[in-house]
Design an enzyme around this catalytic site. Sequence first.
Site, mmCIF file in Angstrom:
data_model
loop_
_atom_site.group_PDB
_atom_site.id
_atom_site.type_symbol
_atom_site.label_atom_id
_atom_site.label_comp_id
_atom_site.label_asym_id
_atom_site.label_seq_id
_atom_site.Cartn_x
_atom_site.Cartn_y
_atom_site.Cartn_z
ATOM 1 C CG ASP A 130 -1.989 -1.052 1.034
ATOM 2 O OD1 ASP A 130 -2.381 -1.528 0.082
ATOM 3 O OD2 ASP A 130 -2.313 -1.442 2.224
ATOM 4 C CG ASP A 187 -6.448 -1.662 -1.642
ATOM 5 O OD1 ASP A 187 -6.630 -2.740 -1.830
ATOM 6 O OD2 ASP A 187 -5.456 -1.187 -0.778
#
Length: 182
Positions: free
Chosen positions: A134, A152
């Site tokens: 991330d 995401d």
Amino acid sequence: MKSVPKDRYLVFLAIVVAGCALDLWTKDWIFARLGYPCTEPEWIIPGIFGLETSLNYGALFGIGQGQAWFFATLSIAAGLAIPYILFVTGAARDAVLNAALASVMAGIFGNLYDRLGLWSQAGVDAPTAGAVRDWILFEYHGWVWPNFNIADSLLVCGAVALFWQALRTPASKPAGVATPAR
């Protein structure tokens, strides 16, 4: 059953390939640029939007830490179900449904690649198998949104499009149910 228009296959494939490629490229680029762990976020809009590398060993918001194989199995099951739903049952005739599920599929593939430990990065000493990379950081008045990535974002956009599609599609009546007289 009507057949699925040929362009729906192309649109689906284009979204999946482009979305997954963008996700994997941005992860590689940001992690190479900032390293891991990132010592200081790189702010694009100070205090609001920035870049910060992190590894997520769980799923949404870090829920389910250490359950990588469970999430990988779910991802593989969804990766098999989506093309079946779209192209075998003919659901891809609906352009919005086709694009929404293609976005979901791109997100699934981007995060599954990471979760299976198929990536490596110079300078990353943490165990990478099971971890999703991330790097997008949002903060507002001290409230910090958990880091996320392009995959995401694709998953969320696809889910929102599915919800919107469900709201705008009239519910069908079960066979044999009479419409009330007015």
